[in-house]
Design a protein around this motif. Structure first.
Motif, PDB file in Angstrom:
ATOM      1  N   GLY A 193      -2.747  -6.262   4.432  1.00  0.00           N
ATOM      2  CA  GLY A 193      -3.359  -6.098   3.115  1.00  0.00           C
ATOM      3  C   GLY A 193      -3.890  -7.380   2.509  1.00  0.00           C
ATOM      4  O   GLY A 193      -3.428  -8.483   2.821  1.00  0.00           O
ATOM      5  N   ASP A 198      -4.860   3.070  -1.377  1.00  0.00           N
ATOM      6  CA  ASP A 198      -5.314   2.188  -0.304  1.00  0.00           C
ATOM      7  C   ASP A 198      -4.256   1.120  -0.017  1.00  0.00           C
ATOM      8  O   ASP A 198      -4.398  -0.040  -0.390  1.00  0.00           O
ATOM      9  N   PHE A 199      -3.189   1.545   0.620  1.00  0.00           N
ATOM     10  CA  PHE A 199      -2.092   0.640   0.928  1.00  0.00           C
ATOM     11  C   PHE A 199      -1.498   0.996   2.287  1.00  0.00           C
ATOM     12  O   PHE A 199      -1.729   2.083   2.812  1.00  0.00           O
ATOM     13  N   GLU A 200      -0.747   0.054   2.812  1.00  0.00           N
ATOM     14  CA  GLU A 200       0.103   0.321   3.970  1.00  0.00           C
ATOM     15  C   GLU A 200       1.540   0.094   3.512  1.00  0.00           C
ATOM     16  O   GLU A 200       1.797  -0.735   2.640  1.00  0.00           O
ATOM     17  N   ARG A 206      -0.011   5.767   6.943  1.00  0.00           N
ATOM     18  CA  ARG A 206       0.022   4.506   6.195  1.00  0.00           C
ATOM     19  C   ARG A 206       1.356   3.796   6.366  1.00  0.00           C
ATOM     20  O   ARG A 206       1.503   2.640   5.966  1.00  0.00           O
ATOM     21  N   PRO A 253      -6.005  -2.425   4.640  1.00  0.00           N
ATOM     22  CA  PRO A 253      -5.621  -1.869   3.344  1.00  0.00           C
ATOM     23  C   PRO A 253      -5.739  -2.921   2.244  1.00  0.00           C
ATOM     24  O   PRO A 253      -5.678  -4.128   2.516  1.00  0.00           O
ATOM     25  N   SER A 280      -0.395  -4.357   0.983  1.00  0.00           N
ATOM     26  CA  SER A 280       0.720  -4.130   1.902  1.00  0.00           C
ATOM     27  C   SER A 280       1.996  -4.079   1.070  1.00  0.00           C
ATOM     28  O   SER A 280       2.287  -5.027   0.333  1.00  0.00           O
TER      29      SER A 280
END
Length: 117
Positions: A84, A33-35, A60, A4, A7
């Protein structure tokens, strides 16, 4: 899991009354687009179950449960798991505006800054 861009690390300790707003604010970001790493630091108020429920709903979200060790230990546990390119922290009793991640990432990339506040 793909790497990702960001983060988001949320230390969680007995914040059940606030946690839904916090997690919903992350999952509603305009930049997706992340966790989301939830570090349950030994909660006793139902926060643990909320974390697990969010992880079951969205891939996610990842959760780690640990015995209570304090805020710094929870953040460090999240850092060890983070994938990330960029990392941000959010307290479990706080929330993001909808474009927080998009603006922070764009600012970091445009300026070459190591830290964006």
């Amino acid at each position: 899991m793909n790497t990702p861009a960001i983060s988001v690390i949320v230390p969680v300790y007995n914040v059940a009354p606030y946690l839904t707003q916090c997690l919903d604010s992350v999952l509603a970001q305009t930049f997706g687009d992340f966790e989301l790493l939830l570090v349950d630091d030994g909660s006793t108020d139902g926060s643990s179950a909320l974390c697990d429920a969010y992880a079951a709903r969205d891939d996610r979200v990842r959760v780690v449960h640990q015995p209570n060790a304090g805020l710094s230990a929870a953040r460090n546990a999240g850092l060890k798991l983070a994938l990330g390119e960029f990392i941000t922290f959010l307290d479990g009793d706080d929330w993001f505006d909808a474009a927080t991640l998009a603006v922070a990432r764009q600012t970091a990339l445009a300026s070459g800054a190591d830290v964006v506040l």
